[in-house]
Scaffold this motif. Structure first.
Motif, mmCIF file in Angstrom:
data_model
loop_
_atom_site.group_PDB
_atom_site.id
_atom_site.type_symbol
_atom_site.label_atom_id
_atom_site.label_comp_id
_atom_site.label_asym_id
_atom_site.label_seq_id
_atom_site.Cartn_x
_atom_site.Cartn_y
_atom_site.Cartn_z
ATOM 1 N N TRP A 220 0.764 -1.071 -0.048
ATOM 2 C CA TRP A 220 0.093 -0.025 0.051
ATOM 3 C C TRP A 220 0.854 1.118 0.142
ATOM 4 C CZ3 TRP A 220 -4.311 -0.987 4.035
ATOM 5 C CH2 TRP A 220 -5.361 -1.750 3.542
ATOM 6 N N ILE A 221 0.393 2.475 -0.960
ATOM 7 C CA ILE A 221 1.374 3.562 -0.592
ATOM 8 C C ILE A 221 -0.063 4.671 -0.586
ATOM 9 C CG2 ILE A 221 2.385 5.301 -2.118
ATOM 10 C CD1 ILE A 221 3.416 2.890 -3.974
ATOM 11 N N ARG A 222 0.049 5.580 0.276
ATOM 12 C CA ARG A 222 -0.882 6.412 0.497
ATOM 13 C C ARG A 222 -0.203 7.912 0.640
ATOM 14 N NH1 ARG A 222 -2.342 3.945 4.794
ATOM 15 N NH2 ARG A 222 -4.229 2.850 3.821
ATOM 16 N N LEU A 223 -0.881 8.669 0.070
ATOM 17 C CA LEU A 223 -0.481 10.127 -0.172
ATOM 18 C C LEU A 223 -1.185 11.331 0.773
ATOM 19 C CD1 LEU A 223 -0.375 10.177 -4.013
ATOM 20 C CD2 LEU A 223 1.472 9.377 -2.592
ATOM 21 N N LEU A 249 -6.241 10.566 -0.977
ATOM 22 C CA LEU A 249 -5.700 11.494 -1.287
ATOM 23 C C LEU A 249 -5.871 12.664 -0.032
ATOM 24 C CD1 LEU A 249 -5.779 12.847 -5.079
ATOM 25 C CD2 LEU A 249 -3.667 12.523 -3.652
ATOM 26 N N ASP A 250 -4.671 13.034 0.294
ATOM 27 C CA ASP A 250 -4.898 14.235 1.576
ATOM 28 C C ASP A 250 -4.363 15.654 0.698
ATOM 29 O OD1 ASP A 250 -4.878 15.868 3.559
ATOM 30 O OD2 ASP A 250 -3.671 14.481 5.042
ATOM 31 N N ILE A 251 -5.467 16.549 0.608
ATOM 32 C CA ILE A 251 -5.236 17.881 0.095
ATOM 33 C C ILE A 251 -5.726 18.748 0.932
ATOM 34 C CG2 ILE A 251 -5.349 19.213 -2.107
ATOM 35 C CD1 ILE A 251 -6.032 16.605 -3.647
ATOM 36 N N VAL A 284 -10.719 8.604 -10.626
ATOM 37 C CA VAL A 284 -10.590 7.498 -9.676
ATOM 38 C C VAL A 284 -11.779 7.056 -8.842
ATOM 39 C CG1 VAL A 284 -9.057 6.757 -7.906
ATOM 40 C CG2 VAL A 284 -8.065 8.616 -9.464
ATOM 41 N N PRO A 285 -12.845 6.489 -9.450
ATOM 42 C CA PRO A 285 -13.951 6.089 -8.854
ATOM 43 C C PRO A 285 -13.530 5.536 -7.309
ATOM 44 C CG PRO A 285 -14.056 5.341 -11.130
ATOM 45 C CD PRO A 285 -12.580 5.765 -11.001
ATOM 46 N N GLY A 286 -14.574 5.806 -6.331
ATOM 47 C CA GLY A 286 -14.514 5.554 -5.183
ATOM 48 C C GLY A 286 -13.099 6.077 -4.414
ATOM 49 N N VAL A 287 -12.466 7.065 -4.821
ATOM 50 C CA VAL A 287 -11.329 7.737 -4.091
ATOM 51 C C VAL A 287 -11.857 8.269 -2.668
ATOM 52 C CG1 VAL A 287 -11.507 10.077 -5.140
ATOM 53 C CG2 VAL A 287 -9.160 9.015 -4.422
ATOM 54 N N CYS A 288 -10.990 8.045 -1.784
ATOM 55 C CA CYS A 288 -11.181 8.756 -0.420
ATOM 56 C C CYS A 288 -10.288 10.221 -0.534
ATOM 57 C CB CYS A 288 -10.596 7.820 0.597
ATOM 58 S SG CYS A 288 -10.763 8.427 2.275
ATOM 59 N N LEU A 289 -11.120 11.183 -0.250
ATOM 60 C CA LEU A 289 -10.664 12.605 -0.104
ATOM 61 C C LEU A 289 -10.636 13.069 1.208
ATOM 62 C CD1 LEU A 289 -12.176 14.201 -3.300
ATOM 63 C CD2 LEU A 289 -9.898 13.283 -2.856
ATOM 64 N N ARG A 290 -9.370 13.388 1.879
ATOM 65 C CA ARG A 290 -9.466 14.159 2.909
ATOM 66 C C ARG A 290 -8.894 15.464 2.781
ATOM 67 N NH1 ARG A 290 -8.548 12.781 8.474
ATOM 68 N NH2 ARG A 290 -7.376 14.189 9.603
ATOM 69 N N GLN A 390 -7.692 0.499 2.863
ATOM 70 C CA GLN A 390 -6.830 1.432 1.975
ATOM 71 C C GLN A 390 -7.354 2.977 2.301
ATOM 72 O OE1 GLN A 390 -7.458 1.928 -2.204
ATOM 73 N NE2 GLN A 390 -8.976 0.462 -2.380
ATOM 74 N N TYR A 391 -8.547 3.086 2.690
ATOM 75 C CA TYR A 391 -9.031 4.383 2.949
ATOM 76 C C TYR A 391 -8.593 5.106 4.243
ATOM 77 C CZ TYR A 391 -11.962 2.592 -1.159
ATOM 78 O OH TYR A 391 -11.853 2.002 -2.463
ATOM 79 N N ASP A 392 -8.092 4.264 5.042
ATOM 80 C CA ASP A 392 -7.895 4.635 6.578
ATOM 81 C C ASP A 392 -6.293 4.894 6.823
ATOM 82 O OD1 ASP A 392 -10.600 4.152 7.003
ATOM 83 O OD2 ASP A 392 -10.222 2.251 6.872
#
Length: 432
Positions: A220-223, A249-251, A284-290, A390-392
């Motif tokens: 897993w790679i998380r940004l 993605l954390d923006i 990116v369907p289903g993407v988690c945005l923070r 993957q969303y956490d």
């Protein structure tokens, strides 16, 4: 002098990486190192401080003062302070807390090794770390500093201009961590999306992520900590097509009102931010945005706050953090604007915004009921195994609680978990 060193890390995960590298160097020089704020071994203590906002500064100062008190009573031999707060306020700290043996800044902490009477910092081992996280995940810092000029932010005053690490150096560190059992990488920086501009003359984050993704053993790679302006959309195909690049993605957006974005010197607009979010979700369907928002910045009127509430309701972010503005010495806002919004108004707006997000978060979490997710196990607490999808992201996001039954789950292993219940933050699941 004693042979035990306690490291206390304040603030963000980027500081934690520095602490972990210092711990390895100390261990190589024969010290026993500890990273547990609940226990002090009374020999040597090092505080890695945070200087971002006033609350974090106060927390760091309280830790220094508590250890200085132990030293004055003869219960601590040596006390060193490093990190962002001492980088920014070293002269003041030297004057106010003289019990500290030596202050270091953000970038010269390697000298602690020498001051303990040992060899110098070993540059050839600079990527080696003693992980303070569970052994299956690590934070990966790819750059320091920031070239942005946000009016409220003191980070450039502390860290200086953006400085990317070379791609090959980062890949070497990833391979080293994978060989030690790390499967999950949280990629962090002050400004992730600017990566590569200083070294290569172009944004290289997509290439870097692709090359990390190619390394066997990276699951897993998380940004974390992107910037909306000039967002590198080349990232999106990687997130959509590669199983080990998390759809996450954390923006940090900070606000939605065009007036406030201009006052904050964010170089973006409400319209651009909305268009960016819609494009990310489309590609990116289903993407988690923070994201992160700020309330109570000078000039924020009720209309601006209402705009932020409306934007939050409309965008329905999966994760959101928020904080109230505090004036930081030396920043553009600190020099040019009066911090004239009452504290109770700031707190009221903050509470209202977070209450809205809590409702949104619960609705989004409940939509996951009935779905099955790949889940990594972090630990066991009482009658539950605690995992994440993957969303956490660790520390900042929700978790998956799985009841303990006859089957033993292994920390750091992945399992398929079906979600059966949810609240505003956490999910509850059962093994498939």
């Amino acid at each position: 002098m004693g042979r035990c060193v306690d490291i206390f890390t304040m603030g963000c995960s980027k500081n934690l990486v520095d602490s972990e590298k210092l711990m390895y160097q100390l261990q190589q020089n024969g010290f026993r190192v500890f990273h547990d704020p609940r226990r002090i071994h009374h020999d040597v203590a090092v505080v890695n401080t945070c200087g971002f906002i006033s609350d974090a500064q106060e927390e760091s100062i309280e830790m220094i003062l508590s250890l200085a008190n132990l030293k004055s009573k003869g219960k601590l031999r040596k006390l060193f302070v490093m990190g962002c707060l001492s980088e920014r306020f070293m002269a003041d700290l030297n004057k106010e807390i003289p019990e500290v043996d030596r202050y270091y800044g953000k970038f010269n902490w390697m000298g602690i090794i020498n001051d303990l009477g040992k060899e110098a910092f070993a540059d050839n081992l600079a990527n080696n770390r003693i992980l303070t996280t569970p052994s299956h995940y690590a934070y990966l810092k790819i750059s320091e500093g920031c070239n942005r000029s946000c009016a409220y932010c003191a980070i450039p005053l502390i860290t200086g201009k953006h400085k990317s690490r070379p791609i090959e150096e980062i890949l070497q560190e990833v391979r080293l961590l994978v060989s030690g059992g790390v499967k999950e990488f949280q990629i962090v920086a002050q400004e992730l999306t600017y990566y590569g501009m200083d070294l290569y003359g172009q944004r290289k984050l997509p290439e870097l992520v692709a090359r990390i993704s190619d390394i066997p053993g990276v699951e897993w790679i998380r940004l974390h900590y992107g910037y909306p302006n000039s967002f590198p959309y080349d990232l999106l195909p990687l997130m959509r097509e590669r199983d080990n690049v998390c759809k996450y993605l954390d923006i940090a957006l900070q606000h939605s009102s065009n007036k406030m974005l201009e006052l904050m010197r964010r170089n973006t607009t409400r319209e651009y931010q909305k268009e960016m979010i819609e494009r990310i979700r489309q590609e990116v369907p289903g993407v988690c945005l923070r994201t992160t928002f700020m309330v109570g910045y000078p000039g924020e009127e009720e209309a601006d706050f209402s705009d932020l509430m409306q934007f939050t309701q409309e965008m329905r972010f999966d994760r959101m953090g928020a904080f109230a503005y505090s004036e930081e010495k030396g920043t553009y806002a600190g020099k040019h604007f009066q911090d004239n919004i009452p504290a109770q108004v700031k707190q009221s707006r903050l509470s209202e915004l977070m209450a809205l997000q809590q409702t949104i978060s619960e609705e989004l979490c409940r939509e996951k009921i009935g779905h099955t997710y790949k889940t990594i196990i972090d630990r066991r607490e009482g009658d539950y195994y605690i995992g994440r999808t993957q969303y956490d992201s660790p520390e900042v996001d929700g978790e998956v609680l799985i009841p303990v039954d006859d089957r033993r789950l292994m920390k750091g292993r992945f399992y398929q978990v079906r979600i059966v219940d949810a609240d505003e933050f956490d999910l509850r699941g059962t093994l498939i």
